[in-house]
Design a protein around this motif. Structure first.
Motif, mmCIF file in Angstrom:
data_model
loop_
_atom_site.group_PDB
_atom_site.id
_atom_site.type_symbol
_atom_site.label_atom_id
_atom_site.label_comp_id
_atom_site.label_asym_id
_atom_site.label_seq_id
_atom_site.Cartn_x
_atom_site.Cartn_y
_atom_site.Cartn_z
ATOM 1 N N MET A 174 0.733 -0.995 0.052
ATOM 2 C CA MET A 174 0.112 -0.038 -0.131
ATOM 3 C C MET A 174 0.768 1.127 -0.114
ATOM 4 O O MET A 174 0.647 2.113 -0.680
ATOM 5 N N LYS A 175 2.090 1.438 0.806
ATOM 6 C CA LYS A 175 2.834 2.553 0.678
ATOM 7 C C LYS A 175 3.363 2.743 -0.552
ATOM 8 O O LYS A 175 3.691 3.906 -1.119
ATOM 9 N N ALA A 176 3.839 1.907 -1.196
ATOM 10 C CA ALA A 176 4.427 1.821 -2.573
ATOM 11 C C ALA A 176 3.343 2.601 -3.609
ATOM 12 O O ALA A 176 3.726 3.479 -4.420
ATOM 13 N N TRP A 177 2.099 2.183 -3.616
ATOM 14 C CA TRP A 177 1.158 2.811 -4.408
ATOM 15 C C TRP A 177 0.730 4.240 -3.972
ATOM 16 O O TRP A 177 0.697 5.160 -4.804
ATOM 17 N N ALA A 178 0.853 4.404 -2.555
ATOM 18 C CA ALA A 178 0.535 5.677 -2.193
ATOM 19 C C ALA A 178 1.646 6.753 -2.571
ATOM 20 O O ALA A 178 1.264 7.867 -2.844
ATOM 21 N N VAL A 179 2.974 6.169 -2.721
ATOM 22 C CA VAL A 179 4.151 6.882 -3.115
ATOM 23 C C VAL A 179 3.667 7.564 -4.638
ATOM 24 O O VAL A 179 3.998 8.616 -5.007
ATOM 25 N N LEU A 180 3.421 6.476 -5.334
ATOM 26 C CA LEU A 180 3.147 6.639 -6.843
ATOM 27 C C LEU A 180 2.214 7.780 -6.847
ATOM 28 O O LEU A 180 2.096 8.685 -7.707
ATOM 29 N N ILE A 181 0.928 7.520 -6.239
ATOM 30 C CA ILE A 181 -0.249 8.408 -6.167
ATOM 31 C C ILE A 181 0.080 9.796 -5.905
ATOM 32 O O ILE A 181 -0.101 10.746 -6.542
ATOM 33 N N ALA A 182 0.960 9.890 -4.836
ATOM 34 C CA ALA A 182 1.414 11.327 -4.441
ATOM 35 C C ALA A 182 2.268 11.968 -5.283
ATOM 36 O O ALA A 182 2.320 13.199 -5.480
ATOM 37 N N ALA A 183 3.130 11.173 -5.840
ATOM 38 C CA ALA A 183 4.157 11.500 -6.857
ATOM 39 C C ALA A 183 3.406 12.248 -8.150
ATOM 40 O O ALA A 183 3.535 13.109 -8.472
ATOM 41 N N ILE A 184 2.386 11.461 -8.555
ATOM 42 C CA ILE A 184 1.656 11.849 -9.737
ATOM 43 C C ILE A 184 0.892 13.207 -9.401
ATOM 44 O O ILE A 184 0.777 13.987 -10.048
ATOM 45 N N ALA A 185 0.313 13.293 -8.377
ATOM 46 C CA ALA A 185 -0.407 14.513 -7.788
ATOM 47 C C ALA A 185 0.501 15.674 -7.826
ATOM 48 O O ALA A 185 0.059 16.608 -8.158
ATOM 49 N N PHE A 186 1.806 15.436 -7.204
ATOM 50 C CA PHE A 186 2.637 16.418 -7.259
ATOM 51 C C PHE A 186 3.352 16.996 -8.426
ATOM 52 O O PHE A 186 3.263 18.071 -8.517
#
Length: 234
Positions: free
Chosen positions: A1-13
């Motif tokens: 879950m953390k790995a996917w959360a990093v990707l989602i946050a990075a895309i939003a950023f």
């Protein structure tokens, strides 16, 4: 879950500049005392480093899911990176509305980015995590100090723009040395901070020589520290 959360946050950023007005420094009229050509702020070209930061962080997030989804070393650094990127996704919009809140948030971004950098400094290969996070944290170190310098001068707290520039360039140097010592060998941190300081030198030139010389000293100190660390590793 953390790995996917990093990707989602990075895309939003990464997407945030595209869905907002973008950002190349605070507008002079955002302050009670307009900060036109403020000596603490790097020259406009220096902000181009964001293109590399965005791309490298996005690549890192994809690699994290692809090859290191359950890696405990990556996991240890993911939470602070998620927090930093999530704040960053909203930062540009906040910066167009409130310099004060933008300053608070960019320091929150910096502290969590440093946390992620120190937690993930030993991840190998370094280019997959530590080096992009180092670049991000290095620029944020400069940007956070610039923000306080603009806020202090722009609201007339205790001195003029040159005094605030000297103070915050000094703070950036101090923070930079402390972080670089903790992020041993992650040379991109020093590179991003030195890039910002060179931008300050270009902005000031001979017109505000005291700020230029202090920024030059910062470039020499942080670059020298990083180079010594690399020689020690070799």
């Amino acid at each position: 879950m953390k790995a996917w959360a990093v990707l989602i946050a990075a895309i939003a950023f990464v997407v945030s500049p595209l869905v907002t007005e973008g950002f190349a420094g605070f507008r002079p009229d955002q302050f009670p005392i307009p900060q036109d050509n403020a000596p603490v702020q790097p020259a406009g070209y220096a902000f181009s480093i964001w293109s590399l930061i965005y791309l490298w962080l996005l690549v890192s997030a994809v690699i994290g899911i692809w090859k290191h989804r359950d890696d405990p070393a990556w996991d240890a650094a993911r939470l602070p990176l998620i927090l930093s990127l999530a704040i960053g996704a909203f930062w540009i919009k906040v910066a167009t509305l409130s310099v004060i809140w933008a300053t608070v948030l960019i320091w929150a971004m910096l502290l969590t980015a440093i946390w992620a950098l120190v937690a993930g400094r030993a991840i190998k290969p370094a280019w997959a995590f530590a080096l992009p996070v180092g670049l991000y944290a290095g620029w944020l170190t400069a940007a956070s100090c610039v923000s306080i310098g603009l806020l202090g001068a722009g609201y007339g707290f205790g001195g003029n723009a040159v005094m605030w520039a000297l103070l915050m360039v000094g703070v950036a140097m101090l923070v930079g040395v402390l972080v670089q010592k903790q992020a041993f060998g992650i040379w991109t941190y020093a590179l991003a901070l030195a890039w910002a300081l060179v931008g300050v030198m270009v902005r000031n030139g001979a017109e505000t020589l005291s700020v230029t010389l202090l920024a030059l000293a910062g470039v020499v100190v942080i670059s020298g520290l990083a180079l010594r660390q690399l020689r020690t590793q070799a």
